[in-house]
Design an enzyme around this catalytic site. Structure first.
Site, PDB file in Angstrom:
ATOM      1  N   SER A 126     -13.179 -19.562  46.435  1.00 22.51           N
ATOM      2  CA  SER A 126     -13.839 -20.722  47.033  1.00 22.51           C
ATOM      3  C   SER A 126     -15.221 -20.975  46.455  1.00 22.51           C
ATOM      4  O   SER A 126     -15.650 -22.126  46.322  1.00 22.51           O
ATOM      5  CB  SER A 126     -13.937 -20.542  48.546  1.00 22.51           C
ATOM      6  OG  SER A 126     -12.659 -20.389  49.119  1.00 22.51           O
TER       7      SER A 126
ATOM      8  N   HIS B   3     -19.441 -20.310  49.664  1.00 23.19           N
ATOM      9  CA  HIS B   3     -19.325 -21.746  49.449  1.00 23.19           C
ATOM     10  C   HIS B   3     -20.660 -22.361  49.035  1.00 23.19           C
ATOM     11  O   HIS B   3     -20.730 -23.123  48.058  1.00 23.19           O
ATOM     12  CB  HIS B   3     -18.812 -22.416  50.727  1.00 23.19           C
ATOM     13  CG  HIS B   3     -17.403 -22.062  51.046  1.00 23.19           C
ATOM     14  ND1 HIS B   3     -16.694 -22.651  52.071  1.00 23.19           N
ATOM     15  CD2 HIS B   3     -16.537 -21.171  50.478  1.00 23.19           C
ATOM     16  CE1 HIS B   3     -15.472 -22.149  52.131  1.00 23.19           C
ATOM     17  NE2 HIS B   3     -15.367 -21.240  51.172  1.00 23.19           N
TER      18      HIS B   3
END
Length: 289
Positions: free
Chosen positions: A189, A235
């Protein structure tokens, strides 16, 4: 005695015509010559030209004066997004292997304690190839499949793989600073969010409509903080790193652009390495007292 007419003078023997041989392969006879330098060339040395054939050296000399096509931001033209496919394949293979070797997550995932106390720095990158479940890998694979080829064609193979890996590293480094050292984090991610940021930057650089990618980033950031169990550090770290590095690549001066871009990649890696080196003693002191 009868007289005989005088014999005609003898003619000198004519030498047989020498059969030419290829200038690169002297053991091969040939009657074909290079249209440019007129040297004899065999079938293995013939290169199609506008008229007739040319030798390999003349073709290479002619190509030096031809400007090679480049991608939007200076890389080699990408015919097929091989890097994207390779990363996708690696993620899937590791995910399948997790079912046969359950310890893969523990061995490759990102964890501050293992990095600080065990000098296992490879986890900063390998964590991006391990996933926590089917939905996790499906989302990351879908995102990579959709935006990876676009960015790979814009930057070229080498710049794209640098963008992907440095974004993944950026997510791990922020996790090293902010995550609970007893938590194991996995997933691509961070790298994917780095690609999201790169799409936004590239769109702005090319004066394209970036509202769609901006909404996508906003939605995923909201999910990051609403859904429990998601590493926000990966993230955010990946997004910031990917956006910043892609900006350095996209806005690099055209003159000596490759040098500027290489320096940008090296600079980001050096900065992240410094952040790791600074953080490690802090973790060690906190754990060992």
């Amino acid at each position: 005695m009868t007289s005989q007419p005088p014999l005609p003078p003898s003619q000198p023997e004519q030498p047989a015509e020498t059969v030419p041989t290829c200038y690169r392969h002297p053991d091969r006879e040939t009657w074909v010559r290079c249209q440019r330098c007129d040297r004899p060339i065999c079938p293995d040395c013939m290169r199609d030209a506008a008229v007739g054939f040319q030798c390999p050296e003349c073709v290479a000399e002619g190509n030096r004066g031809i400007r090679q096509a480049k991608s939007t931001f200076g890389g080699a033209v990408v015919r097929a997004p091989y890097v994207t496919w390779t990363i996708l394949a690696a993620n899937v293979l590791v995910f399948v292997a997790q079912y046969f070797v359950p310890d893969i997550q523990r061995l490759l995932g990102m964890n501050s304690l293992f990095v600080a106390l065990g000098d296992e720095y490879y986890r900063l990158i390998t964590a991006a190839f391990v996933h926590g479940g089917m939905f996790h890998i499906l989302f990351n694979s879908w995102a990579l499949y959709v935006i990876g080829p676009y960015l790979e064609r814009a930057f070229g193979h080498v710049r794209f793989v640098a963008l992907y890996l440095v974004s993944a590293l950026g997510g791990s480094v922020l996790g090293l600073w902010m995550d609970n050292p007893r938590i194991l984090t996995v997933g691509a991610s961070g790298a994917i969010f780095g690609l999201f940021g790169a799409v936004f930057v590239v769109g702005r650089r090319l004066n394209l409509d970036v509202r769609g990618i901006a909404v996508l980033i906003a939605i995923n950031l909201a999910i990051t903080f609403i859904v429990p169990g998601i590493s926000w550090t990966g993230h955010i770290g990946g997004l910031v790193t990917g956006a910043a590095l892609s900006a350095a690549l996209a806005y690099a001066p055209r003159e000596n652009r490759a040098v500027w871009q290489a320096a940008a990649v090296a600079g980001f890696v050096a900065l992240l390495a410094v952040l790791v080196v600074v953080r490690i003693p802090m973790i060690t002191m906190a754990i060992l007292g």
